[in-house]
Design an enzyme around this catalytic site. Structure first.
Site, PDB file in Angstrom:
ATOM      1  N   SER A 194       7.849   8.831  11.976  1.00  0.00           N
ATOM      2  CA  SER A 194       6.682   8.865  10.850  1.00  0.00           C
ATOM      3  C   SER A 194       7.159   8.955   9.530  1.00  0.00           C
ATOM      4  CB  SER A 194       5.633   9.814  11.343  1.00  0.00           C
ATOM      5  OG  SER A 194       4.651   9.825  10.263  1.00  0.00           O
ATOM      6  N   ARG A 215      -7.400  -3.475   9.855  1.00  0.00           N
ATOM      7  CA  ARG A 215      -6.438  -4.448  10.066  1.00  0.00           C
ATOM      8  C   ARG A 215      -7.073  -5.206  11.586  1.00  0.00           C
ATOM      9  NH1 ARG A 215      -2.566  -3.604   6.775  1.00  0.00           N
ATOM     10  NH2 ARG A 215      -1.696  -1.443   6.297  1.00  0.00           N
ATOM     11  N   LYS A 264       0.677  -1.339   0.106  1.00  0.00           N
ATOM     12  CA  LYS A 264       0.155   0.023   0.034  1.00  0.00           C
ATOM     13  C   LYS A 264       0.795   1.244   0.057  1.00  0.00           C
ATOM     14  CE  LYS A 264      -3.079   1.070   3.479  1.00  0.00           C
ATOM     15  NZ  LYS A 264      -4.143   1.544   4.206  1.00  0.00           N
ATOM     16  N   SER A 265       1.870   1.143   0.796  1.00  0.00           N
ATOM     17  CA  SER A 265       2.734   2.413   1.039  1.00  0.00           C
ATOM     18  C   SER A 265       3.472   2.741  -0.231  1.00  0.00           C
ATOM     19  CB  SER A 265       3.975   2.065   1.871  1.00  0.00           C
ATOM     20  OG  SER A 265       3.392   1.967   3.158  1.00  0.00           O
ATOM     21  N   ASP A 287       2.175  -1.333  11.862  1.00  0.00           N
ATOM     22  CA  ASP A 287       0.765  -1.770  11.467  1.00  0.00           C
ATOM     23  C   ASP A 287       0.741  -3.159  11.889  1.00  0.00           C
ATOM     24  OD1 ASP A 287      -0.445   0.473  10.267  1.00  0.00           O
ATOM     25  OD2 ASP A 287       0.808   0.167   8.486  1.00  0.00           O
ATOM     26  N   LYS A 346      -4.176   5.845  15.060  1.00  0.00           N
ATOM     27  CA  LYS A 346      -4.293   5.339  13.855  1.00  0.00           C
ATOM     28  C   LYS A 346      -5.738   5.162  13.448  1.00  0.00           C
ATOM     29  CE  LYS A 346      -0.076   3.583  12.584  1.00  0.00           C
ATOM     30  NZ  LYS A 346       0.198   3.880  10.913  1.00  0.00           N
TER      31      LYS A 346
END
Length: 446
Positions: free
Chosen positions: A175, A403, A28-29, A328, A355
Protein backbone atom coordinates in the site's frame (compact mmCIF):
# COMPACT_ATOMS: atom_id res chain seq x y z
CA UNK A 1 -19.58 16.68 4.55
CA UNK A 2 -20.13 16.07 0.82
CA UNK A 3 -23.76 15.15 0.53
CA UNK A 4 -24.43 13.95 -3.00
CA UNK A 5 -28.13 13.57 -2.34
CA UNK A 6 -29.39 13.80 -5.95
CA UNK A 7 -28.18 10.79 -7.95
CA UNK A 8 -27.61 11.46 -11.67
CA UNK A 9 -28.15 8.31 -13.74
CA UNK A 10 -26.21 8.21 -17.01
CA UNK A 11 -26.46 5.96 -20.06
CA UNK A 12 -23.88 4.85 -22.63
CA UNK A 13 -24.86 3.33 -25.97
CA UNK A 14 -23.04 1.68 -28.83
CA UNK A 15 -20.82 4.30 -30.50
CA UNK A 16 -19.22 4.70 -33.90
CA UNK A 17 -15.40 4.78 -34.01
CA UNK A 18 -13.73 6.98 -31.38
CA UNK A 19 -11.19 9.36 -32.93
CA UNK A 20 -9.00 12.19 -31.70
CA UNK A 21 -6.23 13.42 -29.38
CA UNK A 22 -6.94 14.03 -25.73
CA UNK A 23 -5.17 14.95 -22.51
CA UNK A 24 -6.53 13.17 -19.46
CA UNK A 25 -6.64 14.94 -16.08
CA UNK A 26 -3.49 15.26 -13.97
CA UNK A 27 -2.52 12.25 -11.90
CA UNK A 28 -4.49 12.14 -8.66
CA UNK A 29 -1.73 10.50 -6.58
CA UNK A 30 0.81 13.16 -7.61
CA UNK A 31 -1.68 16.02 -7.21
CA UNK A 32 -2.33 15.13 -3.55
CA UNK A 33 1.41 14.79 -2.89
CA UNK A 34 2.31 18.01 -4.73
CA UNK A 35 0.09 19.97 -2.34
CA UNK A 36 1.38 18.16 0.76
CA UNK A 37 5.08 18.37 -0.10
CA UNK A 38 4.67 21.99 -1.18
CA UNK A 39 3.14 22.65 2.25
CA UNK A 40 6.13 20.95 3.97
CA UNK A 41 8.77 22.87 1.97
CA UNK A 42 10.12 26.29 2.96
CA UNK A 43 9.11 28.79 0.26
CA UNK A 44 6.88 28.67 -2.82
CA UNK A 45 6.23 25.58 -4.95
CA UNK A 46 4.48 25.97 -8.32
CA UNK A 47 2.28 23.14 -9.58
CA UNK A 48 1.01 22.89 -13.17
CA UNK A 49 -1.51 20.33 -14.42
CA UNK A 50 -3.01 19.77 -10.93
CA UNK A 51 -6.11 17.58 -11.01
CA UNK A 52 -8.98 19.84 -9.92
CA UNK A 53 -11.30 17.03 -8.83
CA UNK A 54 -13.12 17.11 -5.50
CA UNK A 55 -10.64 14.77 -3.78
CA UNK A 56 -7.62 16.97 -4.53
CA UNK A 57 -9.50 20.18 -3.64
CA UNK A 58 -10.21 18.60 -0.23
CA UNK A 59 -6.45 18.11 0.28
CA UNK A 60 -5.76 21.72 -0.81
CA UNK A 61 -8.21 22.98 1.85
CA UNK A 62 -6.64 20.71 4.47
CA UNK A 63 -3.06 21.96 3.93
CA UNK A 64 -4.39 25.52 4.02
CA UNK A 65 -6.09 24.81 7.36
CA UNK A 66 -2.71 23.46 8.60
CA UNK A 67 -0.97 26.78 7.85
CA UNK A 68 0.21 26.63 4.21
CA UNK A 69 -0.83 29.30 1.69
CA UNK A 70 -2.48 27.77 -1.39
CA UNK A 71 -3.38 29.94 -4.39
CA UNK A 72 -5.08 28.90 -7.64
CA UNK A 73 -3.60 31.03 -10.43
CA UNK A 74 -5.41 29.48 -13.37
CA UNK A 75 -6.72 26.14 -14.65
CA UNK A 76 -4.48 23.46 -13.12
CA UNK A 77 -1.98 26.18 -12.18
CA UNK A 78 -1.42 26.47 -8.43
CA UNK A 79 1.14 27.76 -5.96
CA UNK A 80 1.82 26.50 -2.43
CA UNK A 81 3.83 28.47 0.14
CA UNK A 82 4.95 25.95 2.74
CA UNK A 83 5.63 26.08 6.48
CA UNK A 84 8.55 23.62 6.58
CA UNK A 85 8.87 20.10 8.00
CA UNK A 86 7.19 19.93 11.42
CA UNK A 87 5.67 23.39 10.92
CA UNK A 88 1.98 22.50 10.59
CA UNK A 89 -0.31 24.55 12.85
CA UNK A 90 -3.31 23.22 14.74
CA UNK A 91 -6.39 23.78 12.53
CA UNK A 92 -9.43 25.54 14.00
CA UNK A 93 -11.92 23.04 12.54
CA UNK A 94 -12.25 19.38 11.51
CA UNK A 95 -10.47 18.53 8.23
CA UNK A 96 -13.21 17.15 5.94
CA UNK A 97 -11.72 15.04 3.14
CA UNK A 98 -14.98 14.18 1.40
CA UNK A 99 -14.24 10.98 -0.58
CA UNK A 100 -10.41 11.39 -0.63
CA UNK A 101 -8.82 8.24 0.83
CA UNK A 102 -5.31 9.17 -0.33
CA UNK A 103 -5.67 12.73 0.95
CA UNK A 104 -6.82 11.74 4.42
CA UNK A 105 -4.27 8.95 4.95
CA UNK A 106 -1.25 10.94 3.74
CA UNK A 107 -2.27 13.97 5.78
CA UNK A 108 -2.59 11.77 8.88
CA UNK A 109 1.05 10.79 8.35
CA UNK A 110 2.19 14.39 7.86
CA UNK A 111 0.32 15.48 11.02
CA UNK A 112 1.55 12.54 13.16
CA UNK A 113 5.04 14.07 13.46
CA UNK A 114 3.78 17.52 14.59
CA UNK A 115 2.78 18.38 18.19
CA UNK A 116 -0.80 19.31 17.22
CA UNK A 117 -4.27 17.82 17.60
CA UNK A 118 -6.26 17.34 14.37
CA UNK A 119 -9.80 16.03 13.76
CA UNK A 120 -10.38 14.10 10.48
CA UNK A 121 -13.68 13.28 8.77
CA UNK A 122 -15.08 12.42 5.34
CA UNK A 123 -18.25 11.46 3.50
CA UNK A 124 -20.34 8.33 4.09
CA UNK A 125 -18.16 6.25 1.74
CA UNK A 126 -14.86 7.38 3.32
CA UNK A 127 -16.25 6.75 6.83
CA UNK A 128 -16.53 3.06 5.91
CA UNK A 129 -12.88 2.70 4.85
CA UNK A 130 -10.28 1.21 7.24
CA UNK A 131 -7.84 3.61 8.92
CA UNK A 132 -6.34 1.17 11.46
CA UNK A 133 -3.57 0.08 9.06
CA UNK A 134 -2.39 3.72 8.93
CA UNK A 135 -2.79 4.36 12.65
CA UNK A 136 -0.74 1.30 13.77
CA UNK A 137 2.68 2.54 12.55
CA UNK A 138 1.88 6.17 13.44
CA UNK A 139 1.22 5.10 17.05
CA UNK A 140 4.61 3.33 17.09
CA UNK A 141 6.15 6.68 16.08
CA UNK A 142 4.55 8.42 19.07
CA UNK A 143 1.28 9.76 17.67
CA UNK A 144 -1.95 9.07 19.52
CA UNK A 145 -5.30 8.34 17.93
CA UNK A 146 -7.96 9.65 20.26
CA UNK A 147 -10.39 6.83 19.53
CA UNK A 148 -13.85 7.92 18.49
CA UNK A 149 -16.94 5.74 18.79
CA UNK A 150 -16.05 4.23 15.40
CA UNK A 151 -12.74 2.75 16.61
CA UNK A 152 -10.37 2.94 13.64
CA UNK A 153 -12.76 4.57 11.18
CA UNK A 154 -13.55 8.23 10.57
CA UNK A 155 -14.35 10.54 12.27
CA UNK A 156 -11.24 10.45 14.47
CA UNK A 157 -8.76 12.75 16.16
CA UNK A 158 -4.97 12.37 15.97
CA UNK A 159 -2.59 13.91 18.47
CA UNK A 160 0.81 14.23 16.80
CA UNK A 161 4.03 13.24 18.58
CA UNK A 162 6.04 15.89 20.48
CA UNK A 163 9.20 13.85 19.86
CA UNK A 164 8.52 11.49 16.92
CA UNK A 165 10.42 8.19 16.97
CA UNK A 166 12.01 6.80 13.77
CA UNK A 167 10.90 3.20 13.16
CA UNK A 168 11.47 0.30 10.78
CA UNK A 169 8.05 -0.85 9.59
CA UNK A 170 7.04 -3.78 7.40
CA UNK A 171 3.74 -3.03 5.69
CA UNK A 172 1.06 -5.74 6.13
CA UNK A 173 -0.17 -5.21 2.52
CA UNK A 174 1.35 -3.50 -0.53
CA UNK A 175 0.00 0.00 0.00
CA UNK A 176 1.51 3.28 -1.16
CA UNK A 177 -0.77 5.03 1.33
CA UNK A 178 0.63 3.18 4.37
CA UNK A 179 4.22 3.62 3.13
CA UNK A 180 3.67 7.32 2.43
CA UNK A 181 2.04 7.99 5.81
CA UNK A 182 5.05 6.44 7.60
CA UNK A 183 7.59 8.37 5.48
CA UNK A 184 5.69 11.65 5.96
CA UNK A 185 5.67 11.12 9.73
CA UNK A 186 9.36 10.15 9.48
CA UNK A 187 10.22 13.59 8.05
CA UNK A 188 9.84 15.00 11.58
CA UNK A 189 11.76 12.18 13.34
CA UNK A 190 15.55 12.25 13.87
CA UNK A 191 17.61 9.47 12.23
CA UNK A 192 16.36 6.87 9.76
CA UNK A 193 12.77 5.81 9.15
CA UNK A 194 12.54 2.62 7.08
CA UNK A 195 9.57 1.00 5.34
CA UNK A 196 9.85 -2.59 4.07
CA UNK A 197 7.38 -3.86 1.44
CA UNK A 198 7.07 -7.48 0.31
CA UNK A 199 5.45 -6.23 -2.92
CA UNK A 200 6.59 -2.85 -4.30
CA UNK A 201 3.76 -0.28 -4.32
CA UNK A 202 3.70 2.94 -6.38
CA UNK A 203 6.74 5.07 -5.56
CA UNK A 204 5.54 8.65 -6.12
CA UNK A 205 6.29 9.62 -2.51
CA UNK A 206 9.93 8.51 -2.75
CA UNK A 207 10.40 10.26 -6.12
CA UNK A 208 8.85 13.51 -4.90
CA UNK A 209 10.74 13.49 -1.58
CA UNK A 210 13.97 13.27 -3.63
CA UNK A 211 12.66 16.02 -5.98
CA UNK A 212 12.21 18.27 -2.90
CA UNK A 213 15.71 17.52 -1.59
CA UNK A 214 15.17 14.80 1.02
CA UNK A 215 17.60 11.88 1.27
CA UNK A 216 15.76 8.67 0.37
CA UNK A 217 17.34 5.32 -0.48
CA UNK A 218 15.20 2.60 -2.09
CA UNK A 219 16.70 -0.88 -2.44
CA UNK A 220 15.31 -4.23 -3.65
CA UNK A 221 14.04 -6.52 -0.85
CA UNK A 222 13.30 -10.17 -1.61
CA UNK A 223 11.76 -11.10 -4.95
CA UNK A 224 9.29 -8.24 -5.54
CA UNK A 225 9.76 -5.96 -2.53
CA UNK A 226 11.53 -2.73 -1.61
CA UNK A 227 13.27 -1.33 1.47
CA UNK A 228 12.88 2.46 1.59
CA UNK A 229 14.92 4.52 4.08
CA UNK A 230 14.41 8.24 4.73
CA UNK A 231 16.86 10.45 6.64
CA UNK A 232 14.65 12.51 8.97
CA UNK A 233 14.42 16.25 9.61
CA UNK A 234 15.50 17.47 6.15
CA UNK A 235 14.77 20.99 4.98
CA UNK A 236 12.57 20.48 1.93
CA UNK A 237 13.25 22.98 -0.86
CA UNK A 238 10.44 24.20 -3.13
CA UNK A 239 10.57 22.40 -6.48
CA UNK A 240 8.26 23.00 -9.47
CA UNK A 241 5.95 20.10 -10.27
CA UNK A 242 4.40 19.27 -13.66
CA UNK A 243 1.63 16.79 -12.90
CA UNK A 244 1.54 14.09 -15.63
CA UNK A 245 -1.68 12.62 -17.04
CA UNK A 246 -3.22 10.07 -14.65
CA UNK A 247 -2.83 6.47 -15.94
CA UNK A 248 -5.86 5.46 -13.84
CA UNK A 249 -8.01 8.04 -15.66
CA UNK A 250 -6.39 7.21 -19.02
CA UNK A 251 -7.57 3.62 -18.49
CA UNK A 252 -11.16 4.51 -19.47
CA UNK A 253 -10.53 6.10 -22.90
CA UNK A 254 -7.82 3.46 -23.56
CA UNK A 255 -10.23 0.54 -23.03
CA UNK A 256 -13.04 2.35 -24.87
CA UNK A 257 -10.76 2.84 -27.91
CA UNK A 258 -9.74 -0.84 -27.85
CA UNK A 259 -13.36 -2.04 -27.74
CA UNK A 260 -15.21 0.31 -30.12
CA UNK A 261 -14.51 -0.95 -33.68
CA UNK A 262 -12.46 1.35 -35.93
CA UNK A 263 -11.24 3.59 -33.10
CA UNK A 264 -7.88 5.37 -32.97
CA UNK A 265 -7.12 7.70 -30.07
CA UNK A 266 -3.90 9.43 -28.91
CA UNK A 267 -3.57 10.26 -25.21
CA UNK A 268 -0.99 12.98 -24.54
CA UNK A 269 1.41 13.19 -21.59
CA UNK A 270 0.38 10.07 -19.65
CA UNK A 271 2.57 8.93 -16.75
CA UNK A 272 4.28 5.61 -17.53
CA UNK A 273 5.94 5.03 -14.15
CA UNK A 274 6.75 1.26 -14.19
CA UNK A 275 4.81 0.79 -10.92
CA UNK A 276 1.63 2.24 -12.47
CA UNK A 277 1.33 0.58 -15.89
CA UNK A 278 0.11 -2.88 -14.93
CA UNK A 279 -3.06 -2.30 -16.98
CA UNK A 280 -1.14 -1.40 -20.16
CA UNK A 281 1.13 -4.45 -19.68
CA UNK A 282 -1.93 -6.69 -19.26
CA UNK A 283 -3.86 -5.23 -22.20
CA UNK A 284 -0.80 -5.71 -24.44
CA UNK A 285 -0.65 -9.37 -23.33
CA UNK A 286 -4.31 -9.60 -24.39
CA UNK A 287 -3.37 -8.33 -27.88
CA UNK A 288 -4.07 -4.60 -27.48
CA UNK A 289 -2.50 -2.21 -30.00
CA UNK A 290 -1.08 0.44 -27.63
CA UNK A 291 1.94 2.31 -28.97
CA UNK A 292 4.26 4.46 -26.80
CA UNK A 293 5.30 7.72 -28.50
CA UNK A 294 7.75 10.43 -27.36
CA UNK A 295 8.83 9.03 -23.95
CA UNK A 296 10.22 11.78 -21.71
CA UNK A 297 11.03 12.66 -18.08
CA UNK A 298 9.33 15.57 -16.27
CA UNK A 299 9.10 16.58 -12.59
CA UNK A 300 10.46 13.28 -11.31
CA UNK A 301 8.24 11.02 -13.47
CA UNK A 302 8.37 9.14 -16.82
CA UNK A 303 5.67 10.23 -19.26
CA UNK A 304 4.74 9.49 -22.88
CA UNK A 305 1.98 9.86 -25.46
CA UNK A 306 -0.02 6.67 -26.12
CA UNK A 307 -1.63 5.73 -29.44
CA UNK A 308 -4.47 3.22 -29.00
CA UNK A 309 -6.23 1.42 -31.86
CA UNK A 310 -9.26 -0.90 -31.72
CA UNK A 311 -8.02 -4.45 -31.16
CA UNK A 312 -9.14 -8.06 -30.93
CA UNK A 313 -8.43 -9.24 -27.38
CA UNK A 314 -7.87 -12.70 -25.89
CA UNK A 315 -8.27 -13.82 -22.26
CA UNK A 316 -5.16 -13.97 -20.02
CA UNK A 317 -4.14 -14.94 -16.51
CA UNK A 318 -3.21 -11.81 -14.51
CA UNK A 319 -0.74 -12.66 -11.70
CA UNK A 320 -1.44 -11.47 -8.14
CA UNK A 321 1.91 -9.65 -7.89
CA UNK A 322 0.73 -7.23 -10.60
CA UNK A 323 -2.09 -5.96 -8.35
CA UNK A 324 -0.20 -3.05 -6.73
CA UNK A 325 0.63 -1.55 -10.15
CA UNK A 326 -2.99 -1.58 -11.35
CA UNK A 327 -5.23 -1.82 -8.30
CA UNK A 328 -7.56 0.95 -9.54
CA UNK A 329 -7.74 -0.44 -13.09
CA UNK A 330 -9.18 -3.92 -12.50
CA UNK A 331 -12.74 -2.64 -12.94
CA UNK A 332 -12.15 -1.41 -16.47
CA UNK A 333 -9.91 -4.43 -17.21
CA UNK A 334 -12.89 -6.64 -16.33
CA UNK A 335 -14.89 -4.67 -18.93
CA UNK A 336 -12.18 -5.32 -21.56
CA UNK A 337 -12.18 -9.02 -20.57
CA UNK A 338 -15.93 -9.19 -21.28
CA UNK A 339 -15.15 -8.58 -25.00
CA UNK A 340 -12.08 -10.85 -25.19
CA UNK A 341 -12.06 -14.42 -26.46
CA UNK A 342 -11.76 -16.91 -23.60
CA UNK A 343 -11.23 -16.67 -19.86
CA UNK A 344 -9.44 -13.86 -18.02
CA UNK A 345 -8.53 -14.60 -14.40
CA UNK A 346 -7.47 -11.64 -12.25
CA UNK A 347 -5.73 -13.03 -9.18
CA UNK A 348 -5.33 -11.72 -5.64
CA UNK A 349 -7.86 -8.86 -5.56
CA UNK A 350 -8.44 -8.78 -1.78
CA UNK A 351 -7.54 -5.04 -1.70
CA UNK A 352 -10.51 -4.27 -3.96
CA UNK A 353 -12.86 -5.15 -1.10
CA UNK A 354 -11.77 -2.10 0.94
CA UNK A 355 -11.77 0.59 -1.74
CA UNK A 356 -14.50 3.26 -2.32
CA UNK A 357 -16.92 0.30 -2.36
CA UNK A 358 -16.43 -3.48 -2.32
CA UNK A 359 -15.21 -3.17 -5.90
CA UNK A 360 -14.80 -6.90 -6.38
CA UNK A 361 -18.45 -7.74 -5.65
CA UNK A 362 -19.73 -4.58 -7.36
CA UNK A 363 -17.79 -5.29 -10.58
CA UNK A 364 -19.11 -8.87 -10.76
CA UNK A 365 -22.68 -7.65 -10.10
CA UNK A 366 -22.40 -5.02 -12.85
CA UNK A 367 -21.05 -7.54 -15.38
CA UNK A 368 -23.79 -10.06 -14.57
CA UNK A 369 -26.46 -7.34 -14.89
CA UNK A 370 -25.22 -6.86 -18.46
CA UNK A 371 -25.16 -10.51 -19.48
CA UNK A 372 -21.43 -11.14 -18.98
CA UNK A 373 -20.33 -14.57 -17.69
CA UNK A 374 -18.18 -14.03 -14.59
CA UNK A 375 -17.57 -15.34 -11.07
CA UNK A 376 -15.58 -14.57 -7.94
CA UNK A 377 -13.37 -17.44 -6.77
CA UNK A 378 -11.80 -16.54 -3.39
CA UNK A 379 -10.00 -13.27 -4.14
CA UNK A 380 -9.91 -13.90 -7.90
CA UNK A 381 -12.27 -12.45 -10.49
CA UNK A 382 -12.90 -14.65 -13.54
CA UNK A 383 -14.49 -13.14 -16.66
CA UNK A 384 -15.40 -15.26 -19.69
CA UNK A 385 -15.78 -13.51 -23.01
CA UNK A 386 -16.68 -14.96 -26.41
CA UNK A 387 -14.92 -12.36 -28.55
CA UNK A 388 -18.18 -10.58 -29.34
CA UNK A 389 -19.85 -7.45 -27.96
CA UNK A 390 -21.25 -7.85 -24.45
CA UNK A 391 -25.08 -8.02 -24.37
CA UNK A 392 -25.51 -4.91 -22.16
CA UNK A 393 -29.02 -3.64 -21.34
CA UNK A 394 -28.50 -3.57 -17.57
CA UNK A 395 -28.46 -0.92 -14.87
CA UNK A 396 -25.39 -0.89 -12.62
CA UNK A 397 -25.34 0.12 -8.93
CA UNK A 398 -22.29 2.38 -8.53
CA UNK A 399 -22.17 2.52 -4.68
CA UNK A 400 -20.85 6.14 -4.73
CA UNK A 401 -17.78 4.88 -6.64
CA UNK A 402 -16.36 7.02 -9.50
CA UNK A 403 -14.38 4.17 -11.12
CA UNK A 404 -17.35 1.78 -11.18
CA UNK A 405 -19.45 4.45 -12.90
CA UNK A 406 -16.84 5.16 -15.60
CA UNK A 407 -16.00 1.47 -16.17
CA UNK A 408 -19.61 0.52 -16.91
CA UNK A 409 -20.17 3.55 -19.14
CA UNK A 410 -17.20 2.25 -21.17
CA UNK A 411 -18.94 -1.17 -21.32
CA UNK A 412 -22.03 0.53 -22.78
CA UNK A 413 -20.07 2.22 -25.59
CA UNK A 414 -19.35 -1.17 -27.19
CA UNK A 415 -22.27 -3.34 -25.96
CA UNK A 416 -25.24 -4.49 -28.04
CA UNK A 417 -27.73 -2.65 -25.79
CA UNK A 418 -27.24 0.57 -23.77
CA UNK A 419 -25.84 0.36 -20.25
CA UNK A 420 -27.09 2.64 -17.46
CA UNK A 421 -25.26 3.58 -14.25
CA UNK A 422 -27.51 4.59 -11.36
CA UNK A 423 -25.39 7.61 -10.33
CA UNK A 424 -22.63 9.43 -12.21
CA UNK A 425 -22.24 12.25 -9.63
CA UNK A 426 -19.10 10.77 -8.07
CA UNK A 427 -17.16 10.82 -11.36
CA UNK A 428 -16.35 14.42 -10.36
CA UNK A 429 -14.05 13.19 -7.56
CA UNK A 430 -11.34 12.17 -10.06
CA UNK A 431 -12.38 13.01 -13.66
CA UNK A 432 -14.77 16.00 -13.76
CA UNK A 433 -14.59 16.35 -17.58
CA UNK A 434 -15.07 12.61 -18.32
CA UNK A 435 -18.39 12.91 -20.20
CA UNK A 436 -17.35 15.96 -22.21
CA UNK A 437 -13.97 14.48 -23.14
CA UNK A 438 -15.44 11.12 -24.22
CA UNK A 439 -18.17 12.85 -26.25
CA UNK A 440 -15.42 14.84 -27.97
CA UNK A 441 -14.04 11.50 -29.25
CA UNK A 442 -17.48 10.44 -30.48
CA UNK A 443 -18.83 8.49 -27.49
CA UNK A 444 -22.61 8.20 -27.17
CA UNK A 445 -23.20 9.27 -23.56
CA UNK A 446 -26.53 10.71 -22.45
Amino acid sequence: MNAHSNPKPQQARRSSALKGRIRVPGDKSISHRALLFGALAVGETTVTGLLEGEDVIATSKAVQALGATVVRKGEGDWSVRGVGVGGFLQPKNTLDFGNAGTGVRLTMGAVAGCPIRVAFDGDASLRKRPMGRILDPLKQMGARAVEEASGTRLPLVIEGARDPIPITYRTPVASAQIKSAVLLAGLCAPGETTVIEDEASRDHTERLLTHFGAEVVSLPEGQHGRRITLIGQPELRPAPIVVPGDPSSAAFPIVAALLVPGSEVVLEGVMINPLRIGLITTLREMGADIETLDSRYEGGEDIADLRVRASTLKGVDVPAERAPSMIDEYLVLAVAAAFATGETRMRGLKELRVKESDRLAATADGLKANGVDCEIDGDDLIVRGNGRAAPGGGTVATHMDHRLAMSFLVLGLASEKPVTVDDSTFIATSFPAFTELMRGLGAELS
